[in-house]
Scaffold this active site. Structure first.
Site, PDB file in Angstrom:
ATOM      1  N   ASP A 273       0.875  -1.167   0.000  1.00  0.00           N
ATOM      2  CA  ASP A 273       0.000   0.000   0.000  1.00  0.00           C
ATOM      3  C   ASP A 273       0.922   1.229   0.000  1.00  0.00           C
ATOM      4  OD1 ASP A 273      -3.180   0.638   1.663  1.00  0.00           O
ATOM      5  OD2 ASP A 273      -2.082   1.758   0.137  1.00  0.00           O
TER       6      ASP A 273
HETATM    7  C1  GLC Z   1      -4.309   4.243  -0.212  1.00  0.00           C
HETATM    8  C2  GLC Z   1      -5.205   3.068   0.130  1.00  0.00           C
HETATM    9  C3  GLC Z   1      -5.216   1.997  -0.924  1.00  0.00           C
HETATM   10  C4  GLC Z   1      -5.017   2.625  -2.291  1.00  0.00           C
HETATM   11  C5  GLC Z   1      -3.617   3.201  -2.334  1.00  0.00           C
HETATM   12  C6  GLC Z   1      -3.312   3.931  -3.650  1.00  0.00           C
HETATM   13  O1  GLC Z   1      -3.661   4.657   0.954  1.00  0.00           O
HETATM   14  O2  GLC Z   1      -4.994   2.429   1.390  1.00  0.00           O
HETATM   15  O3  GLC Z   1      -6.473   1.311  -0.798  1.00  0.00           O
HETATM   16  O4  GLC Z   1      -5.180   1.647  -3.302  1.00  0.00           O
HETATM   17  O5  GLC Z   1      -3.363   4.085  -1.252  1.00  0.00           O
HETATM   18  O6  GLC Z   1      -4.080   5.092  -3.757  1.00  0.00           O
END
Ligand code: GLC
Length: 730
Positions: A273
């Site tokens: 993430d």
């Molecule tokens: C965010 C979220 C995740 C998302 C990623 C990219 O923090 O936790 O669900 O896909 O970053 O935006």
């Protein structure tokens, strides 16, 4: 379990053989797409760059993927730089958070889960994939498959609720929908079950918080939806921000390698993430950036999102031998294999066709699907005096801050919705009413504050109406990431409006807007009728009008329990019974609160329609289930009302004694039936011991012989059980 076609294996191996360490590490880097930036600020600013810097990184072979930009033409230019101007010409993956719709926006996933129609979610995911790949995307960071048992957490909106069986069904359906039949097709969108794992179990429902969890709960509640998604063909998994019993998910070897790779044989790639590897330092799990890089990579995290840590530290870690080059090659092989599996190595310009992007010929079909998905997601909690459906000849007052609102229609994690096509509540109702119909629309208050004269005008409108449609709920920004709430109630200004409107005595139908289960209070709880409408997306107004005027009998069922009070969280229906379960007769010295029983105001699986549905007794075809046998469970379901209706018939079991205490009920099947007035049907489910297995005290996943209760019922609390015995193997 290789994913690349054997022919491309050779090509991948030849690429690997020619790649420098820096170029290998480059394939593991995921960065914000500054070339075609589109997404609003959905992440904190870290490692900010600009279009020129990103294109330079692509040219240097330092990018495996760019995310959250859209546009086919500019995407084509990015790919041209990658293919024609980098040394090895390896195409980049283009990804985005396309969670529940692209230009056409579908209900938030929690709302769609209320339909109890996974096949519907498969269709909306497919439509989303068609629109997303037309806009120059290969990969979506969806579906979120986190099980959410604490409604204070804001990200339950992105998942399928509190139940694992329902969560597995929707996880698999959404993966199938996004990816379609052929990964190499131009409209196939790579799916990403996220956030691996147990993100929904954060302590106190506070986002990003620690997770302390029993092994059995981890394996029986939170992991299965990921397994269902992987079994449905997902080739990417995204790690979670939280720790799991002290070991951050993004550096958790037991999960990322032990479970995902060794136990499940997952062949695809694991992406972090956003800055989750960087956060290992903040967690206190890594000394510094270099240590964080080493720990994350060795645990099994292939791609690093946005931190830049892999680019900065992996080459040195390989040089020092702390990261074996063979492991680096394995990670790069997985990334290249995914690129190969979706056809990028053969056609780097796949899904980068500007002509497709301007082709809106499918928008009408997608909007029709959005309307159907939206109305099928609506849950009717109560309908006293059959105040619903409302007559078109009635004098109607639509009151509340969501009446005309267009900014709180799409729901969280909607980055690319076409707002010009959104249908407000007022617009939908007016479209369904004849010219000149009596529809008075009053805001009454703002989302979170009173309006001067707002309540007075609302009371006047209510007094002049036969029925009030009270459009209240959570502002859209109250759910989604970093939106945990201590009290899951309506904003005070809206509650005050509801009290004043109800005091007029005009019947009230609540049109609830919500990204989670809420603790309904006062006049909202006591309204004559309550429709849970979540955030329904582009076609909100039409879908609500279809249900309000009876064009469609509401058929949704709650995928999350609505508690009496916020203080009950985490509350979920499939809880252990405790040593002092209360009974209607015995509430002293029992497992309950002073103020409330250990029950939901509206339980998981609950929902009404415009029919009159009656269930016959649950019956088993035999008193015992042989260890290797199967057992039919059946009940008759009848619609004794005057209107057709759809009913979600649910199968629950309770293992009366286990080596670990078992939930009071567990969903093991469901079927949505359409029943004409007067129609009855026998519903049959088949049980085998596979559905009764759980992680026992010995850590083994297996069923245990003994007595079981079984229900075919309209919710997780309704009905009387039948009983059967699971016999030990002979
Ligand atoms: C965010 C979220 C995740 C998302 C990623 C990219 O923090 O936790 O669900 O896909 O970053 O935006």
């Amino acid at each position: 379990m290789p994913i690349a076609h054997p022919a491309t294996d050779a090509r991948i191996e030849s690429l690997l053989a020619r790649m420098t360490v820096e170029e290998k590490v480059g394939q593991l880097g995921v960065f914000a797409d500054m070339v075609r930036p589109f997404a609003p600020d959905v992440n904190p600013e870290v490692n900010v760059s600009n279009a020129a810097q990103v294109l330079e990184q692509v040219r240097a072979g330092q990018v495996g993927c760019l995310f959250n930009g859209v546009g086919a033409a500019q995407g084509r230019e990015i790919q041209r730089v990658a293919v024609e101007e980098s040394r090895l010409g390896i195409p980049v993956l283009l990804a985005a958070d396309v969670i529940h719709g692209m230009r056409t926006v579908f209900p938030i996933p929690l709302g769609e889960a209320a339909s109890f129609e996974p096949q519907l979610a498969e269709r909306t995911a497919r439509a989303t994939a068609v629109e997303a790949t037309a806009a120059g995307l290969h990969w979506t960071y969806a579906p979120a498959v986190d099980i959410a048992r604490d409604q204070r957490w804001g990200r339950g909106a992105e998942g399928a609720g509190e139940d694992t069986f329902l969560g597995c069904a929707f996880a698999a359906a959404r993966v199938r929908g996004f990816q379609g039949e052929d990964l190499r097709a131009a409209d196939s969108l790579l799916a990403t079950p996220k956030h691996f794992v147990a993100y929904g179990a954060v302590a106190g429902g506070m986002d990003y918080n620690y997770v302390e969890i029993a092994e059995g709960t981890l394996h029986d509640v939170h992991l299965p939806p990921f397994k269902a998604a992987v079994d449905a063909g997902a080739l990417t998994v995204m790690t979670a921000f939280n720790d799991i019993n002290g070991v951050p998910a993004s550096a958790n070897h037991a999960m990322l390698t032990g479970v995902l790779r060794d136990a499940w044989g997952f062949p695809g790639l694991v992406v972090s993430d956003y800055t989750a590897d960087m956060e290992l330092v903040a967690h206190g799990y890594a000394e510094d950036a270099r240590d964080a890089t080493r720990r994350a990579f060795l645990a099994g995290m292939d791609m690093s999102m946005q931190s830049g840590f892999y680019a900065e530290h992996l080459p040195g870690l390989v040089e020092s031998g702390e990261v074996p080059v063979a492991l680096l090659d394995e990670a790069v092989r997985r990334v290249l294999s995914v690129k190969s599996a979706i056809g990028l190595l053969d056609d780097p310009y796949r899904s980068l066709d500007p002509a497709r992007e301007v082709d809106t010929s499918q928008r009408a079909a997608h909007e029709a699907l959005a309307r159907d998905a939206a109305r099928r997601s609506i849950v009717l909690l109560k309908n006293e005096g059959d105040v619903l459906p409302v007559s078109r000849q009635a004098r109607i007052a639509l009151i509340g801050p969501f009446a005309r609102d267009v900014d709180n229609i799409e729901g969280c994690w909607t980055l690319f919705g076409d707002k010009s096509r959104y249908v407000t509540l007022e617009a939908g109702l007016r479209a369904a009413l004849p010219e000149g119909a009596a529809l008075d629309v009053v805001d009454g208050c703002a989302l979170e504050a009173p309006l001067d004269g707002g309540i007075e005008s609302a009371v006047a409108a209510a007094r002049g109406a036969d029925v009030v449609l009270l459009a209240v709920g959570e502002p859209q920004r109250y759910s989604g990431e970093a939106q945990s709430r201590t009290r899951i109630v309506l904003p005070a200004a809206q509650q005050a409006l509801a009290e004043a409107v109800a005091a007029t005595g005009t019947p009230v139908v609540v049109l609830l807007r919500n990204g989670r289960a809420l603790a309904l209070e006062g006049a909202v709880r006591d309204a004559q009728a309550i429709l849970v409408t979540w955030f329904l997306g582009s076609q909100t107004g039409h879908a609500v009008a279809d249900v309000v005027f009876g064009e469609y009998s509401p058929s949704g069922r709650l995928p999350v329990s609505f508690p009496h009070d916020s203080g009950q969280q985490p509350f979920f229906y499939n809880h252990p019974r405790t040593g002092r379960p209360e009974t209607p007769e015995m509430t002293e010295f029992k497992a309950r609160w002073r103020e409330y029983p250990n029950t939901a105001l509206y339980p998981f699986g609950h929902g009404l329609g415009y029919g009159r549905i009656e269930y016959g007794a649950t019956r088993v075809d035999a008193p015992a289930l042989e260890w290797d046998g199967s057992l039919q469970v059946r009940a008759t379901v009848a619609n004794t009302g005057a209107r057709a209706a759809e009913e979600v018939v649910q199968l629950y079991v309770h293992d009366r004694v286990g080596s670990r205490v078992r939930p009071v009920r567990e969903l093991k099947g469901f079927r949505k039936l359409r029943l004409q007035p007067g129609e009855s049907r026998e519903v049959v489910f088949t049980l085998s011991r596979a559905q009764l297995a759980f992680t026992g005290a010995d850590g083994r996943f297996a069923a245990e012989p003994g007595a079981f209760d079984v229900w075919i019922a309209p919710s997780s609390v309704a009905g009387e059980p039948a009983r059967f015995e699971l016999l030990a193997s002979r």
